[in-house]
Design a protein around this motif. Sequence first.
Motif, short mmCIF file in Angstrom:
data_model
loop_
_atom_site.label_atom_id
_atom_site.label_comp_id
_atom_site.label_asym_id
_atom_site.label_seq_id
_atom_site.Cartn_x
_atom_site.Cartn_y
_atom_site.Cartn_z
N ALA A 68 8.03 59.70 1.99
CA ALA A 68 9.10 60.53 1.32
C ALA A 68 9.23 60.36 -0.11
O ALA A 68 9.48 61.40 -0.59
CB ALA A 68 10.29 60.02 2.17
N ALA A 69 9.07 59.13 -0.60
CA ALA A 69 9.28 58.90 -2.03
C ALA A 69 8.17 59.80 -2.88
O ALA A 69 8.60 60.75 -3.91
CB ALA A 69 8.82 57.62 -2.41
N GLN A 89 1.60 51.79 -7.27
CA GLN A 89 1.76 50.11 -7.32
C GLN A 89 1.97 49.63 -5.93
O GLN A 89 1.31 48.66 -5.81
CB GLN A 89 2.45 49.82 -8.60
CG GLN A 89 1.84 49.91 -10.01
CD GLN A 89 2.80 49.34 -10.94
OE1 GLN A 89 4.10 49.53 -10.94
NE2 GLN A 89 2.21 48.42 -11.93
N ARG A 90 3.08 50.30 -5.38
CA ARG A 90 3.36 49.42 -4.26
C ARG A 90 2.47 49.50 -3.07
O ARG A 90 2.10 48.75 -2.09
CB ARG A 90 4.87 49.94 -3.69
CG ARG A 90 6.04 49.64 -4.77
CD ARG A 90 6.63 48.46 -4.38
NE ARG A 90 7.06 48.21 -2.79
CZ ARG A 90 8.18 48.66 -2.66
NH1 ARG A 90 9.30 49.04 -3.36
NH2 ARG A 90 8.67 48.39 -1.49
N GLN A 91 1.72 50.62 -3.33
CA GLN A 91 0.75 51.11 -2.44
C GLN A 91 -0.76 50.33 -2.59
O GLN A 91 -1.78 50.43 -2.20
CB GLN A 91 0.33 52.39 -2.07
CG GLN A 91 1.55 53.23 -1.49
CD GLN A 91 1.58 54.68 -1.49
OE1 GLN A 91 1.10 55.14 -2.22
NE2 GLN A 91 1.91 55.03 0.03
N LYS A 92 -0.77 49.56 -3.90
CA LYS A 92 -1.82 48.93 -4.37
C LYS A 92 -3.08 50.07 -4.72
O LYS A 92 -4.06 49.64 -4.74
CB LYS A 92 -2.50 47.91 -3.31
CG LYS A 92 -1.37 46.81 -3.26
CD LYS A 92 -2.22 45.66 -2.30
CE LYS A 92 -1.04 44.68 -1.98
NZ LYS A 92 0.23 44.40 -2.57
N ALA A 138 13.79 56.71 -1.86
CA ALA A 138 13.07 56.51 -0.75
C ALA A 138 12.16 55.26 -1.08
O ALA A 138 11.88 54.53 -0.17
CB ALA A 138 12.24 57.70 -0.56
N LEU A 139 11.64 55.08 -2.49
CA LEU A 139 10.69 54.11 -2.78
C LEU A 139 11.55 52.82 -2.60
O LEU A 139 11.02 51.73 -1.89
CB LEU A 139 10.32 54.19 -4.16
CG LEU A 139 9.51 53.15 -5.01
CD1 LEU A 139 8.38 53.04 -4.13
CD2 LEU A 139 9.26 53.24 -6.35
N ALA A 140 12.93 52.67 -2.78
CA ALA A 140 13.59 51.47 -2.84
C ALA A 140 13.66 51.19 -1.49
O ALA A 140 13.88 49.92 -0.93
CB ALA A 140 15.01 51.69 -3.22
N ALA A 141 13.64 52.16 -0.34
CA ALA A 141 13.89 51.86 0.92
C ALA A 141 12.27 51.74 1.65
O ALA A 141 12.46 51.29 2.69
CB ALA A 141 14.61 53.04 1.64
#
Length: 166
Positions: free
Chosen positions: A52-53, A79-82, A44-47
Motif C-alpha cells: 500500500a505504501a 530499505q525496509r524490504q532490504k 502505510a509504511l509506518a503500519a
Amino acid sequence: MRLLPIAVALGIAAATISSSGGTQVLDAQLNPQSLTWQKAGEAALAAGNFQAADDALETALVLDPRNRGAFVALARVAQRQKLYGQAIRMTAKALALEPNDTVALGVQGEAMVEQGAVARAQQNLAKIRQLCGAKPCAPATSLAAAIQRGPALAVKSETPTAPKKN
C-alpha cells in the motif's frame, strides 16, 4: 541603421525570455494531491503495509514527479524490504531534483552501508555535515550510527563438518 537589426533581435529575445517564465510553476509548489498521497504512503509504511505504501507513493509521483519526499519515502520502503539498490536509485532521483537534500543523502548513505559501500556513505556523511554546519542534524546522526554499525547483512560462515568415517 546598422544597430537596428541588433536592437530588434535583443527586443525579441527579451520578450521571449520574459514571457516563458510566466507559465512555469515554482518547484516549491507541489501538487496538493501528490502530497496527500505521499502522506498516505508514509502512513502505510509506518503500519508495515509495504504494498500500500508503494502504491500510494507511486501515485504521488504520477501526480507530481517533482515530489522529492515521495522518492525518499519510496527509498525507505525499499530499505525496509532490504532492496538497497532500489533505495539508492530512488534517493538518486530525489537528489537529482535537489542535490543538497540532507534527508535523501542520509537515506542513500544508509542504503550504501548495507550494500557495503561504506566509503561512499562516508562521503554522503561529510556532505550532510557540511550542509548542516555546526547545528545538530538528524540525518548526520543516523548515517553516522549506520556507518559505525556496518552492514546488517550477516554472512553465514559454513561450519566445517567432520569427515565421514567409512
